[in-house]
Design an enzyme around this catalytic site. Structure first.
Site, PDB file in Angstrom:
ATOM      1  N   ARG A 153      -1.357 -11.060  -4.599  1.00  0.00           N
ATOM      2  CA  ARG A 153      -1.521  -9.610  -4.593  1.00  0.00           C
ATOM      3  C   ARG A 153      -0.912  -8.933  -3.635  1.00  0.00           C
ATOM      4  O   ARG A 153      -0.496  -7.817  -3.769  1.00  0.00           O
ATOM      5  CB  ARG A 153      -2.984  -9.203  -4.722  1.00  0.00           C
ATOM      6  N   ASN A 161       0.904  -1.187   0.031  1.00  0.00           N
ATOM      7  CA  ASN A 161      -0.091  -0.005   0.065  1.00  0.00           C
ATOM      8  C   ASN A 161       0.787   1.489   0.142  1.00  0.00           C
ATOM      9  O   ASN A 161       0.417   2.402  -0.144  1.00  0.00           O
ATOM     10  CB  ASN A 161      -1.231  -0.017   1.395  1.00  0.00           C
ATOM     11  N   ASP A 206      -7.513  -4.385   7.716  1.00  0.00           N
ATOM     12  CA  ASP A 206      -6.611  -5.503   7.077  1.00  0.00           C
ATOM     13  C   ASP A 206      -6.105  -6.465   7.647  1.00  0.00           C
ATOM     14  O   ASP A 206      -5.426  -7.462   7.284  1.00  0.00           O
ATOM     15  CB  ASP A 206      -5.536  -4.771   6.122  1.00  0.00           C
ATOM     16  N   CYS A 265     -16.131  -4.804  -5.220  1.00  0.00           N
ATOM     17  CA  CYS A 265     -15.331  -5.823  -4.983  1.00  0.00           C
ATOM     18  C   CYS A 265     -15.724  -6.527  -3.919  1.00  0.00           C
ATOM     19  O   CYS A 265     -16.944  -6.290  -3.168  1.00  0.00           O
ATOM     20  CB  CYS A 265     -13.873  -5.219  -4.838  1.00  0.00           C
ATOM     21  N   ARG A 290     -17.177   0.145  -2.294  1.00  0.00           N
ATOM     22  CA  ARG A 290     -15.997   0.977  -2.376  1.00  0.00           C
ATOM     23  C   ARG A 290     -16.248   1.856  -3.544  1.00  0.00           C
ATOM     24  O   ARG A 290     -15.208   2.087  -4.484  1.00  0.00           O
ATOM     25  CB  ARG A 290     -14.841   0.041  -2.624  1.00  0.00           C
TER      26      ARG A 290
HETATM   27  C1  UD1 Z   1      -6.984   1.218   1.238  1.00  0.00           C
HETATM   28  C2  UD1 Z   1      -5.953   0.109   1.516  1.00  0.00           C
HETATM   29  C3  UD1 Z   1      -6.701  -1.130   1.780  1.00  0.00           C
HETATM   30  C4  UD1 Z   1      -7.411  -0.887   3.210  1.00  0.00           C
HETATM   31  C5  UD1 Z   1      -8.286   0.320   3.423  1.00  0.00           C
HETATM   32  C6  UD1 Z   1      -8.883   0.850   4.638  1.00  0.00           C
HETATM   33  C7  UD1 Z   1      -4.445   0.895  -0.260  1.00  0.00           C
HETATM   34  C8  UD1 Z   1      -4.020   0.639  -1.686  1.00  0.00           C
HETATM   35  N1  UD1 Z   1      -5.533   0.127   0.073  1.00  0.00           N
HETATM   36  O1  UD1 Z   1      -7.939   1.193   0.685  1.00  0.00           O
HETATM   37  O2  UD1 Z   1      -5.767  -2.030   1.994  1.00  0.00           O
HETATM   38  O3  UD1 Z   1      -8.265  -1.870   3.670  1.00  0.00           O
HETATM   39  O4  UD1 Z   1      -7.576   1.271   2.734  1.00  0.00           O
HETATM   40  O5  UD1 Z   1      -7.888   0.871   5.461  1.00  0.00           O
HETATM   41  O6  UD1 Z   1      -3.777   1.675   0.411  1.00  0.00           O
HETATM   42  N2  UD1 Z   1     -15.154   5.349   0.503  1.00  0.00           N
HETATM   43  C9  UD1 Z   1     -15.872   6.178   0.051  1.00  0.00           C
HETATM   44  N3  UD1 Z   1     -15.891   7.277  -1.000  1.00  0.00           N
HETATM   45  C10 UD1 Z   1     -14.428   7.061  -1.429  1.00  0.00           C
HETATM   46  C11 UD1 Z   1     -13.517   6.589  -0.877  1.00  0.00           C
HETATM   47  C12 UD1 Z   1     -13.654   5.819   0.319  1.00  0.00           C
HETATM   48  O7  UD1 Z   1     -17.200   6.099   0.638  1.00  0.00           O
HETATM   49  O8  UD1 Z   1     -14.380   8.019  -2.415  1.00  0.00           O
HETATM   50  C13 UD1 Z   1     -15.308   4.612   1.811  1.00  0.00           C
HETATM   51  C14 UD1 Z   1     -15.118   3.143   1.376  1.00  0.00           C
HETATM   52  O9  UD1 Z   1     -16.105   2.655   0.629  1.00  0.00           O
HETATM   53  C15 UD1 Z   1     -14.687   2.475   2.667  1.00  0.00           C
HETATM   54  C16 UD1 Z   1     -13.878   3.539   3.543  1.00  0.00           C
HETATM   55  O10 UD1 Z   1     -14.327   4.820   2.741  1.00  0.00           O
HETATM   56  O11 UD1 Z   1     -15.859   2.211   3.354  1.00  0.00           O
HETATM   57  C17 UD1 Z   1     -12.596   3.487   3.559  1.00  0.00           C
HETATM   58  O12 UD1 Z   1     -11.906   3.339   2.313  1.00  0.00           O
HETATM   59  P1  UD1 Z   1     -10.502   4.008   1.838  1.00  0.00           P
HETATM   60  O13 UD1 Z   1      -9.733   4.155   3.054  1.00  0.00           O
HETATM   61  O14 UD1 Z   1     -11.030   4.538   0.725  1.00  0.00           O
HETATM   62  O15 UD1 Z   1     -10.057   2.329   1.124  1.00  0.00           O
HETATM   63  P2  UD1 Z   1      -9.004   2.517  -0.055  1.00  0.00           P
HETATM   64  O16 UD1 Z   1      -8.122   3.611  -0.065  1.00  0.00           O
HETATM   65  O17 UD1 Z   1      -9.521   1.982  -1.266  1.00  0.00           O
END
Ligand code: UD1
Length: 448
Positions: free
Chosen positions: A427, A39, A335, A145, A150
Site C-alpha cells: 500500500r 500521502n 508513521d 482500522c 480514526r
Molecule cells: C494521515 C496520514 C497517515 C498518518 C496520520 C498521522 C494520509 C493519507 N495519511 O492520516 O499516514 O499516520 O496522518 O500523521 O495522509 N481524528 C479525529 N477526528 C477526525 C480526524 C482525525 O479524531 O475527524 C484523530 C485520529 O483518530 C487520530 C488523529 O486525529 O487520532 C490524527 O489523525 P489524522 O491526522 O486525521 O490522520 P489521517 O489524516 O487519517
C-alpha cells in the site's frame, strides 16, 4: 537471493497473500532512491476533482493505494491516463514512479463506495472537492482500522462550518451544499487529511476561510502549492493557521509529487539498524528533521548533502537508547514509530516510546516479541529493552508501517524471517524488495 519481481497495485495483487522471506545479517551498502510520497499523491489526485481541465502529476509512486484512488476516480467517471497497475519494475534499486493525467470533466457520480473506502481510508479525500465543486458527495463511513478508530468527525464539522449539510444513512455520509461559504474553523485535534479536505473545499468557497490548528505536514503544504498553481488563493499552508480566499473556478496544472519522507526515514532506520553505508537519495532531508535529530542523539553517523542523506554505521557501533514521543509534524511522526522501535531493540539501555496519535499502534510489538524483543507496553507507552538479539521467525504484518518495522527486524535477525500479509506494505512502499536487495539485503517475495 535476488528480488523476485511480481506485479504491484493490481486488484489481484491486493488479495494475493505475498510474503517476504528474509535472510538476516547482511550489512547494507549502496543507494536507495526515494519515490513520490503516497500521502501526497492521494490528495493531489483528489484535487483533480476541482477542475474540468487536465491535472498532470509527475513522480506518482506505483502503490496499491494509488491503484485504489485510480479505481475510485474511474468509478466516478473521471479519466486517468498513465497509471498501469501490475507493471513489472526493472531490476535494481531505481525509482519506478511515473506520470499520470487526470481529467474529471466526465464525472457522472459523486459516490465513494464502501468496498474502496474500506480498502483505503484516504478515499475520504474526495469529500471536500466533491462538495465544493458539485454540491454533493456520498462517501461510505470509514470503519475503524487496525491502528485505531480514526473518526472523520472533524472533516464533517469543518464542512458544516462552510455551510454544508451532513446526513447519514445505511453506512454512508451524504454532504450537500449550494455554494460553500468561507468560515473560521479551529480543529480540536491536528488532522492531516481533515486539513487537506477543508483546504480543497475552501478553495472554491465564497469568501475567506481561516483554518486554525491546521496540520503542518509537508504533504499539506504541497497540496496547497498544487492548488495555488490551479488558481487557488492560499496563504500559510505548512503553518498552523491557513487562510484561503475562495475563487470561482480552478484550472489544470502540472506538478511533481514530493519525496516520501516516511519511506526515506524507513530506509535511514534500516541502514542504521543493519549497519553499512547507505545513501538515501532524492529525498528532502528537511522533511525528516525530527528523525535525524533522534539519530544524532542515538549516535548514528550521517551526512546530509542537498537531496540526500548518507547513513553510516559499523556493525558493532553503539546505539544510544532514546525516549521518543510521536507528535504531529514537525515532531516525530507516528508513521516511523514502529521502525524506530526495532532500532531501539539494539540500544545500549532501555527506551521509552510514547504513541500519542493513534490509540492502537503497537500491533508490531507481539510479533517483535516472537523474534526475541523485550518490549513491555502500558497503554500508549512501550518500554523497549536494548541489546537484544533478534531471531528470525514467521511473523505477520498487521498494518502498513508495522510491516516495515518487521522487515527491518528481519534484516537484523539471526536466520530466516518470513513476513506474511505484505499486501499492507504494498500500500505504501514502492517495490521495497528491489530497493532493499539493491543495497545488499537478502530477501525475496514469494506467493502462497
Ligand atoms: C494521515 C496520514 C497517515 C498518518 C496520520 C498521522 C494520509 C493519507 N495519511 O492520516 O499516514 O499516520 O496522518 O500523521 O495522509 N481524528 C479525529 N477526528 C477526525 C480526524 C482525525 O479524531 O475527524 C484523530 C485520529 O483518530 C487520530 C488523529 O486525529 O487520532 C490524527 O489523525 P489524522 O491526522 O486525521 O490522520 P489521517 O489524516 O487519517
Amino acid at each position: 537471493m535476488g528480488a523476485e519481481t511480481l506485479p504491484i497495485g493490481t486488484k489481484s495483487q491486493k488479495v494475493a497473500m505475498d510474503k517476504f522471506v528474509i535472510e538476516g545479517g547482511s550489512m547494507l551498502y549502496g543507494t536507495v532512491r526515494i519515490s513520490g510520497a503516497k500521502n501526497s499523491a492521494l490528495p493531489a489526485m483528489a484535487a483533480a476533482l476541482l477542475t474540468n481541465d487536465d491535472v498532470h502529476l509527475g513522480r506518482v509512486p506505483c502503490l496499491a493505494d494509488v491503484g485504489t484512488m485510480v479505481e475510485l476516480l474511474e468509478k466516478m467517471g473521471v479519466r486517468t491516463d498513465g497509471y498501469e497497475g501490475g507493471r513489472r519494475p526493472a531490476e535494481g534499486g531505481g525509482s519506478f514512479s511515473k506520470s499520470i493525467t487526470i481529467n474529471a470533466s466526465g464525472i457522472n457520480t459523486h459516490e465513494a463506495p464502501y468496498e474502496l473506502v474500506r480498502t483505503m481510508r484516504a478515499s475520504v479525500l474526495v469529500l471536500g472537492p466533491l462538495v465544493a465543486r458539485y454540491g454533493s458527495a456520498r462517501v461510505s463511513i470509514p470503519g475503524g482500522c487496525a491502528i485505531g478508530s480514526r473518526p472523520i468527525d472533524l472533516h464533517l464539522k469543518g464542512l458544516t462550518a462552510l455551510g454544508a449539510r451532513v446526513s447519514m444513512d445505511h453506512g454512508y455520509i451524504d454532504v450537500t451544499a449550494q455554494r460553500l461559504k468561507g468560515a473560521k474553523i479551529a480543529f480540536d485535534t491536528v488532522t492531516v487529511t481533515g486539513t487537506e479536505n477543508l483546504i480543497m473545499a475552501a478553495s472554491l468557497a465564497q469568501g475567506t476561510t481561516v483554518i486554525r490548528n491546521a496540520a503542518r505536514e509537508p504533504e499539506v503544504a504541497s497540496l496547497a502549492d498544487q492548488l495555488v498553481r490551479m488558481g487557488a488563493k492560499i496563504h500559510g499552508a505548512g503553518a498552523d493557521t491557513v487562510t484561503i480566499d475562495g475563487v470561482d473556478r480552478l484550472h489544470g496544472c502540472a506538478v511533481d509529487i514530493i519525496p516520501d519522507r516516511i519511506e526515506a526515514g524507513t530506509y535511514m532506520i534500516a541502514a542504521a539498524a543493519a549497519g553499512g553505508e547507505v545513501e538515501i537519495a532524492d529525498c528532502k532531508p528537511g522533511h525528516v528533521r525530527a528523525l535525524l535529530a533522534r539519530m544524532q542523539e542515538a549516535g548514528i553517523d550521517y551526512t546530509e548533502t542537498g537531496d540526500s542523506v548518507v547513513v553510516k554505521r559499523e556493525k558493532t557501533a553503539r546505539i544510544k537508547s532514546l525516549n521518543v514521543k510521536t507528535m504531529p509534524y514537525p515532531d516525530f511522526p507516528t508513521d516511523l514509530q514502529a521502525q524506530l522501535m526495532v532500532l531501539m531493540t539494539q540500544g545500549d539501555d532501555t527506551s521509552v516510546i510514547t504513541e500519542t496519535i493513534f490509540e492502537n499502534r503497537f500491533m508490531h510489538v507481539p510479533e517483535l516479541r516472537r523474534m526475541g524483543a523485550d518490549i513491555k507496553t502500558e497503554g500508549n507507552v512501550a518500554i523497549v529493552k536494548g541489546g537484544t538479539r533478534l531471531m528470525g521467525a514467521q511473523i505477520m504484518a498487521t498494518d502498513l508501517r508495522a510491516s516495515a518495522s518487521l522487515v527491518i527486524a528481519g534484516l537484523i535477525s539471526d536466520g530466516t524471517t518470513e513476513v506474511s500479509r505484505i499486501y499492507h506494505l504494498d500500500r505504501g512502499y514502492e517495490f521495497m524488495e528491489n530497493k532493499l536487495s539493491g543495497i545488499g539485503a537478502k530477501l525475496k517475495r514469494t506467493r502462497t
